[in-house]
Design an enzyme around this catalytic site. Structure first.
Site, PDB file in Angstrom:
ATOM      1  N   LYS A 124       0.832  -1.202   0.000  1.00  0.00           N
ATOM      2  CA  LYS A 124       0.000   0.000   0.000  1.00  0.00           C
ATOM      3  C   LYS A 124       0.872   1.261   0.000  1.00  0.00           C
ATOM      4  O   LYS A 124       0.655   2.184  -0.798  1.00  0.00           O
ATOM      5  CB  LYS A 124      -0.922   0.006   1.222  1.00  0.00           C
ATOM      6  CG  LYS A 124      -1.779   1.265   1.337  1.00  0.00           C
ATOM      7  CD  LYS A 124      -2.457   1.335   2.692  1.00  0.00           C
ATOM      8  CE  LYS A 124      -2.546   2.770   3.137  1.00  0.00           C
ATOM      9  NZ  LYS A 124      -2.946   2.937   4.523  1.00  0.00           N
ATOM     10  N   ASP A 142      -6.800   0.785   0.838  1.00  0.00           N
ATOM     11  CA  ASP A 142      -6.885   0.799   2.298  1.00  0.00           C
ATOM     12  C   ASP A 142      -8.266   0.322   2.715  1.00  0.00           C
ATOM     13  O   ASP A 142      -9.047  -0.174   1.904  1.00  0.00           O
ATOM     14  CB  ASP A 142      -6.577   2.202   2.844  1.00  0.00           C
ATOM     15  CG  ASP A 142      -7.652   3.224   2.472  1.00  0.00           C
ATOM     16  OD1 ASP A 142      -8.575   2.886   1.705  1.00  0.00           O
ATOM     17  OD2 ASP A 142      -7.572   4.363   2.973  1.00  0.00           O
TER      18      ASP A 142
END
Length: 214
Positions: A124, A142
């Site tokens: 991420k 997320d």
């Protein structure tokens, strides 16, 4: 999990997102690629507001890996101790700074593999940096994007990698660069977890979510 929406519906959704916010931006404050890496790494299990409050003074004195190393782990801790898991995060910030100095001449690499090899930097974080700093159409999934993607059918998937693939496969190319920002902001402020604000949602009529709020 909603069924995957068709191409034309997704295009209309992102056309509306773009009309409301043509140039969506990430909310983590940074001054260069290095401070962006640090900020995103610190944001794990923390809010952007909390990270910004902690890094505002930190980045004034340590905006390069060399300056962060000079500050030292205890110095980093003093600045970020209001953030969750601050001791481990401070350790990782020092470790990744040392690697950047030793292996990359103090510069942040622009490859996902190199970024993911840094302590405290996962997929991420790497995707955020690639997207925000180098303009790659990479998708940082997320909890907000995971929720919105599955709730709306824009990019459903059983895990974050599946949602990332769904974004890449189903969102039109011309919306790819800003896609994850639009989805994050929509999840953060409108399509919230407990009581989504369906009454003010710009895509309410296109969304298949059955438990819409009034």
């Amino acid at each position: 999990m909603a069924k995957q929406l068709d191409y034309h519906t997704i295009r209309e959704i992102f056309t509306r997102f773009q009309a409301v916010d043509p140039e969506p931006k990430g909310e983590l404050e940074h001054v260069n690629a290095y401070t962006l890496v640090v900020a995103v790494a610190l944001s794990a299990q923390a809010t952007d507001v909390g990270v910004n409050k902690a890094t505002r003074e930190l980045f004034k004195i340590a905006d390069t890996p060399e300056k962060m190393l000079a500050l030292g782990e205890e110095g980093v801790i003093e600045h970020i101790k209001t953030i969750g898991l601050y001791r481990n995060k401070a350790k990782n910030v020092i470790k990744l700074s040392q690697i950047l100095v030793d292996q990359y001449g103090g510069e942040v690499p622009n490859s996902r593999a190199a970024l993911e090899s840094l302590p405290g930097v996962g997929r991420k974080t790497a995707n955020v940096v690639l997207n925000m700093w180098w303009g790659h159409p990479s998708q940082a999934v997320d909890t907000h994007i995971f929720r919105v993607g599955n709730r709306t059918g824009i990019c459903p998937g059983k895990d974050v990698v599946a949602v990332e693939r769904a974004i890449e496969d189903h969102i039109p190319v011309d919306f790819q660069h800003h896609a994850h920002h639009w989805l994050i902001l929509h999840g953060r402020y409108t399509c919230v977890a407990r009581k989504p604000k369906c009454g003010v949602c710009v895509i309410r009529d296109l969304c298949p979510f059955e438990d819409k709020t009034v």
